[in-house]
Design a protein around this motif. Structure first.
Motif, PDB file in Angstrom:
ATOM      1  N   ASN A  73       0.792  -1.142   0.126  1.00  0.00           N
ATOM      2  CA  ASN A  73       0.019   0.123  -0.013  1.00  0.00           C
ATOM      3  C   ASN A  73       0.896   1.281  -0.139  1.00  0.00           C
ATOM      4  OD1 ASN A  73       0.490   1.198   2.808  1.00  0.00           O
ATOM      5  ND2 ASN A  73      -0.395  -1.013   3.137  1.00  0.00           N
ATOM      6  N   GLU A  74       0.263   2.400  -0.321  1.00  0.00           N
ATOM      7  CA  GLU A  74       1.300   3.629  -0.727  1.00  0.00           C
ATOM      8  C   GLU A  74       1.705   3.916   0.570  1.00  0.00           C
ATOM      9  OE1 GLU A  74      -1.282   6.528  -2.797  1.00  0.00           O
ATOM     10  OE2 GLU A  74      -1.438   5.269  -4.640  1.00  0.00           O
ATOM     11  N   ALA A  75       1.143   4.137   1.725  1.00  0.00           N
ATOM     12  CA  ALA A  75       1.620   4.690   3.095  1.00  0.00           C
ATOM     13  C   ALA A  75       2.935   3.590   3.457  1.00  0.00           C
ATOM     14  CB  ALA A  75       0.705   4.721   4.169  1.00  0.00           C
ATOM     15  N   LEU A  76       2.925   2.312   3.429  1.00  0.00           N
ATOM     16  CA  LEU A  76       4.126   1.570   3.481  1.00  0.00           C
ATOM     17  C   LEU A  76       5.339   1.762   2.685  1.00  0.00           C
ATOM     18  CD1 LEU A  76       5.315  -0.429   5.559  1.00  0.00           C
ATOM     19  CD2 LEU A  76       4.115  -2.410   4.440  1.00  0.00           C
ATOM     20  N   ALA A  77       4.591   1.786   1.337  1.00  0.00           N
ATOM     21  CA  ALA A  77       5.654   1.977   0.379  1.00  0.00           C
ATOM     22  C   ALA A  77       6.447   3.234   0.451  1.00  0.00           C
ATOM     23  CB  ALA A  77       5.077   1.968  -0.884  1.00  0.00           C
ATOM     24  N   SER A  78       5.721   4.216   1.021  1.00  0.00           N
ATOM     25  CA  SER A  78       6.468   5.470   1.125  1.00  0.00           C
ATOM     26  C   SER A  78       7.375   5.633   2.536  1.00  0.00           C
ATOM     27  CB  SER A  78       5.411   6.755   1.237  1.00  0.00           C
ATOM     28  OG  SER A  78       6.161   7.841   1.539  1.00  0.00           O
ATOM     29  N   TYR A  79       6.902   4.839   3.502  1.00  0.00           N
ATOM     30  CA  TYR A  79       7.797   4.646   4.691  1.00  0.00           C
ATOM     31  C   TYR A  79       9.143   3.792   4.228  1.00  0.00           C
ATOM     32  CZ  TYR A  79       9.761   2.247   8.641  1.00  0.00           C
ATOM     33  OH  TYR A  79      10.407   1.887   9.678  1.00  0.00           O
ATOM     34  N   ALA A  80       8.900   2.768   3.529  1.00  0.00           N
ATOM     35  CA  ALA A  80      10.072   1.854   3.113  1.00  0.00           C
ATOM     36  C   ALA A  80      11.052   2.467   2.169  1.00  0.00           C
ATOM     37  CB  ALA A  80       9.454   0.666   2.679  1.00  0.00           C
ATOM     38  N   ALA A  81      10.284   3.153   1.544  1.00  0.00           N
ATOM     39  CA  ALA A  81      11.298   4.032   0.506  1.00  0.00           C
ATOM     40  C   ALA A  81      12.185   5.193   1.306  1.00  0.00           C
ATOM     41  CB  ALA A  81      10.557   4.616  -0.672  1.00  0.00           C
ATOM     42  N   ARG A  82      11.472   5.855   2.062  1.00  0.00           N
ATOM     43  CA  ARG A  82      12.222   6.923   2.808  1.00  0.00           C
ATOM     44  C   ARG A  82      13.272   6.326   3.868  1.00  0.00           C
ATOM     45  NH1 ARG A  82       9.344   8.802   6.295  1.00  0.00           N
ATOM     46  NH2 ARG A  82       7.308   7.885   5.789  1.00  0.00           N
ATOM     47  N   ALA A  83      12.961   5.321   4.604  1.00  0.00           N
ATOM     48  CA  ALA A  83      13.646   4.636   5.569  1.00  0.00           C
ATOM     49  C   ALA A  83      14.995   3.870   4.798  1.00  0.00           C
ATOM     50  CB  ALA A  83      13.015   3.649   6.289  1.00  0.00           C
ATOM     51  N   SER A  84      14.754   3.254   3.856  1.00  0.00           N
ATOM     52  CA  SER A  84      15.970   2.687   3.013  1.00  0.00           C
ATOM     53  C   SER A  84      16.868   3.733   2.479  1.00  0.00           C
ATOM     54  CB  SER A  84      15.154   1.851   1.915  1.00  0.00           C
ATOM     55  OG  SER A  84      14.787   2.466   0.945  1.00  0.00           O
ATOM     56  N   GLN A  85      16.448   4.691   2.247  1.00  0.00           N
ATOM     57  CA  GLN A  85      17.515   5.898   1.840  1.00  0.00           C
ATOM     58  C   GLN A  85      17.743   5.383   0.210  1.00  0.00           C
ATOM     59  OE1 GLN A  85      20.035   7.709   4.692  1.00  0.00           O
ATOM     60  NE2 GLN A  85      19.312   5.756   5.729  1.00  0.00           N
ATOM     61  N   GLY A  86      16.954   4.782  -0.643  1.00  0.00           N
ATOM     62  CA  GLY A  86      17.126   4.374  -1.836  1.00  0.00           C
ATOM     63  C   GLY A  86      17.874   2.940  -1.841  1.00  0.00           C
ATOM     64  N   HIS A  87      17.933   2.225  -0.724  1.00  0.00           N
ATOM     65  CA  HIS A  87      18.397   0.899  -1.089  1.00  0.00           C
ATOM     66  C   HIS A  87      17.295   0.014  -1.460  1.00  0.00           C
ATOM     67  CE1 HIS A  87      20.183  -2.775  -0.058  1.00  0.00           C
ATOM     68  NE2 HIS A  87      21.524  -2.296   0.366  1.00  0.00           N
ATOM     69  N   ILE A  88      17.315  -0.522  -2.777  1.00  0.00           N
ATOM     70  CA  ILE A  88      16.193  -1.420  -3.206  1.00  0.00           C
ATOM     71  C   ILE A  88      15.918  -2.376  -2.190  1.00  0.00           C
ATOM     72  CG2 ILE A  88      15.251  -2.529  -4.954  1.00  0.00           C
ATOM     73  CD1 ILE A  88      15.268   0.394  -5.451  1.00  0.00           C
ATOM     74  N   GLY A  89      16.825  -3.375  -1.920  1.00  0.00           N
ATOM     75  CA  GLY A  89      16.808  -4.553  -1.143  1.00  0.00           C
ATOM     76  C   GLY A  89      16.433  -4.356   0.274  1.00  0.00           C
ATOM     77  N   ARG A  90      16.907  -3.212   0.841  1.00  0.00           N
ATOM     78  CA  ARG A  90      16.292  -2.869   2.076  1.00  0.00           C
ATOM     79  C   ARG A  90      14.941  -2.405   2.075  1.00  0.00           C
ATOM     80  NH1 ARG A  90      16.707  -3.320   7.411  1.00  0.00           N
ATOM     81  NH2 ARG A  90      16.911  -1.494   8.645  1.00  0.00           N
ATOM     82  N   ALA A  91      14.621  -1.638   1.173  1.00  0.00           N
ATOM     83  CA  ALA A  91      13.325  -0.911   0.977  1.00  0.00           C
ATOM     84  C   ALA A  91      12.300  -2.432   1.043  1.00  0.00           C
ATOM     85  CB  ALA A  91      13.219  -0.363  -0.386  1.00  0.00           C
ATOM     86  N   ARG A  92      12.715  -3.419   0.241  1.00  0.00           N
ATOM     87  CA  ARG A  92      11.720  -4.473  -0.170  1.00  0.00           C
ATOM     88  C   ARG A  92      11.781  -5.155   1.497  1.00  0.00           C
ATOM     89  NH1 ARG A  92      14.297  -7.116  -5.634  1.00  0.00           N
ATOM     90  NH2 ARG A  92      12.248  -6.705  -6.856  1.00  0.00           N
ATOM     91  N   ALA A  93      12.727  -5.435   2.132  1.00  0.00           N
ATOM     92  CA  ALA A  93      12.561  -5.985   3.361  1.00  0.00           C
ATOM     93  C   ALA A  93      11.876  -5.019   4.721  1.00  0.00           C
ATOM     94  CB  ALA A  93      14.059  -6.080   4.088  1.00  0.00           C
ATOM     95  N   LEU A  94      11.785  -3.753   4.282  1.00  0.00           N
ATOM     96  CA  LEU A  94      11.065  -3.146   5.443  1.00  0.00           C
ATOM     97  C   LEU A  94       9.565  -3.120   4.921  1.00  0.00           C
ATOM     98  CD1 LEU A  94      13.495  -0.014   5.618  1.00  0.00           C
ATOM     99  CD2 LEU A  94      12.716  -1.197   7.562  1.00  0.00           C
ATOM    100  N   ALA A  95       9.248  -3.311   3.808  1.00  0.00           N
ATOM    101  CA  ALA A  95       7.749  -3.345   3.215  1.00  0.00           C
ATOM    102  C   ALA A  95       7.280  -4.789   3.453  1.00  0.00           C
ATOM    103  CB  ALA A  95       7.923  -3.038   1.684  1.00  0.00           C
ATOM    104  N   ARG A  96       8.200  -5.940   3.429  1.00  0.00           N
ATOM    105  CA  ARG A  96       7.754  -6.921   3.660  1.00  0.00           C
ATOM    106  C   ARG A  96       7.321  -7.536   4.870  1.00  0.00           C
ATOM    107  NH1 ARG A  96      11.598 -10.041  -0.924  1.00  0.00           N
ATOM    108  NH2 ARG A  96      10.314  -9.495  -2.771  1.00  0.00           N
ATOM    109  N   ASP A  97       8.351  -7.322   5.946  1.00  0.00           N
ATOM    110  CA  ASP A  97       8.607  -7.696   7.080  1.00  0.00           C
ATOM    111  C   ASP A  97       8.528  -6.638   8.376  1.00  0.00           C
ATOM    112  OD1 ASP A  97       9.282  -9.885   8.959  1.00  0.00           O
ATOM    113  OD2 ASP A  97      11.391  -9.124   9.246  1.00  0.00           O
ATOM    114  N   GLU A  98       7.487  -6.996   9.274  1.00  0.00           N
ATOM    115  CA  GLU A  98       7.322  -5.983  10.266  1.00  0.00           C
ATOM    116  C   GLU A  98       8.556  -6.166  11.158  1.00  0.00           C
ATOM    117  OE1 GLU A  98       3.961  -5.278  13.906  1.00  0.00           O
ATOM    118  OE2 GLU A  98       3.510  -6.864  12.247  1.00  0.00           O
TER     119      GLU A  98
END
Length: 384
Positions: free
Chosen positions: A182-207
């Motif tokens: 969802n857009e809210a979680l995607a936005s959080y993961a994108a910001r928190a990962s600082q552009g790191h795609i693998g990290r963004a996926r992990a943040l989006a998938r795993d609580e």
């Protein structure tokens, strides 16, 4: 879906690689550089698929060649990944031997070396000779954070492909499109990962991953005493070790099962004479892998800490836009009041010093983190 669709925010690099795959600007060696998480190895694999693609438009993503390259099973594409702290000369010599063979298929023999910055001096020398005198249908693809991480004699013989850190918007759109986030979680993961795609996926998938990060970014506001510094250093080290152990334990179990099967221990219940030395070598490699994984996770935590102090600078100077850690804006604003932007920069420097101590000088993480936490305490707290 083409092979290029996995590369987020890399339009210029994709254009250059598409042209090379079509025969314009092709080279026998490429060096992919870019910050962590920008997709260096993904770009190399996508390019390899395009080079092996049999369709009129290279990199279709749907033909047999593209599928096998992306799945890691193509006979003429070797991808070298290491869980060790370095890539040694014996590994490179084996790659050089393989690179000299004619490809099985009609196109290229491709060798992709991830973490080329981890090559030892001997490995670099062995690789240099192969790149200087390449086989006619062999392509080398090296991946490293910057050109400075590769010997000048090697990089001068490679065509440089530079990747950039993708924007927050591009990463969020990618997560929403490919992961159904969802857009809210995607936005959080994108910001928190600082552009790191693998990290963004992990943040989006795993609580659990999100919770561990929240625990780390809460640390700066908690550094109010000597005891708090020691406690938070221990917390950061323990959280990193727990995450690293969770990853390596599964890999260790799989490797052990593979070794047992290879020596017939599973089937026959006995251990051949050659099994014991092979097991010792495996356990040595696993120990090295565990150490590297622990350092990698600690390092990621340090970058999360850096993001908090950068946010504090942004608040101090009134910069426009969302913070990386928008969810803890209150803590960030409190932190901004504990010092000038120059003071925040000194704190960031202390974090990078701890990083260097661990990665370059082999200082134990617990000791480096304790020293770092003391340097992060606000001046008002030290004199209070």
């Amino acid at each position: 879906m083409s092979v290029w669709d996995t590369l987020v925010g890399q339009h210029r690099a994709v254009e250059a690689l598409q042209a090379a795959a079509a025969g314009h600007g092709m080279s026998h060696a490429f060096l992919f550089t870019g910050p962590p998480g920008s997709g260096r190895s993904n770009a190399a694999v996508a390019f390899a698929a395009a080079l092996q693609c049999a369709e009129e438009t290279p990199g279709c993503g749907s033909c047999h060649a593209c599928h096998t390259v992306l799945a890691g099973s193509h006979a003429d594409v070797s991808v070298v990944r290491t869980e060790r702290l370095s890539i040694g000369i014996n590994e490179v010599r084996e790659l050089v031997r393989r690179s000299a063979l004619s490809p099985v298929g009609p196109r290229w023999q491709i060798v992709i070396v991830e973490d080329a910055d981890r090559l030892t001096e001997g490995a670099c020398n062995a690789l240099l000779k192969a790149i200087e005198e390449p086989a006619a249908r062999t392509v080398w693809m090296l991946c490293a954070p910057t050109v400075e991480d590769v010997l000048p004699t090697i990089r001068s013989r490679c065509r440089l492909i530079t990747l950039a850190t993708p924007t927050t918007e591009a990463v969020a759109a990618f997560l929403h499109r490919t992961e159904g986030v969802n857009e809210a979680l995607a936005s959080y993961a994108a910001r928190a990962s600082q552009g790191h795609i693998g990290r963004a996926r992990a943040l989006a998938r795993d609580e659990d991953t999100r919770n561990r990060r929240r625990e780390v970014v809460a640390i700066p506001a908690q550094l109010t005493s000597l005891g708090a510094c020691m406690s938070r250093a221990s917390t950061l080290n323990d959280v990193a070790k727990q995450e690293a152990d969770a990853i390596t334990s599964a890999l260790d179990a799989r490797d052990k099962a593979d070794l047992d099967a290879a020596y017939g221990v599973v089937d026959r219940g006995r251990r051949p004479r050659e099994y014991a030395p092979a097991l010792r070598d495996l356990e040595k490699d696993q120990k090295t892998r565990a150490k590297r994984r622990h350092l990698d996770v600690v390092d990621r935590g340090l970058m999360d800490l850096v993001s908090v102090y950068r946010d504090a600078i942004a608040v101090s100077v009134g910069a426009a836009g969302s913070l990386v850690n928008e969810e803890i804006r209150g803590d960030v604003e409190l932190l901004a009041r504990t010092g000038t932007p120059e003071a925040q920069l000194r704190r960031i420097a202390a974090i990078f010093e701890a990083r260097e101590q661990m990665l370059e000088f082999n200082v134990q993480p617990a000791l480096a983190l304790e020293s770092m936490m003391l340097a992060l305490v606000a001046p008002e707290v030290r004199t209070g």
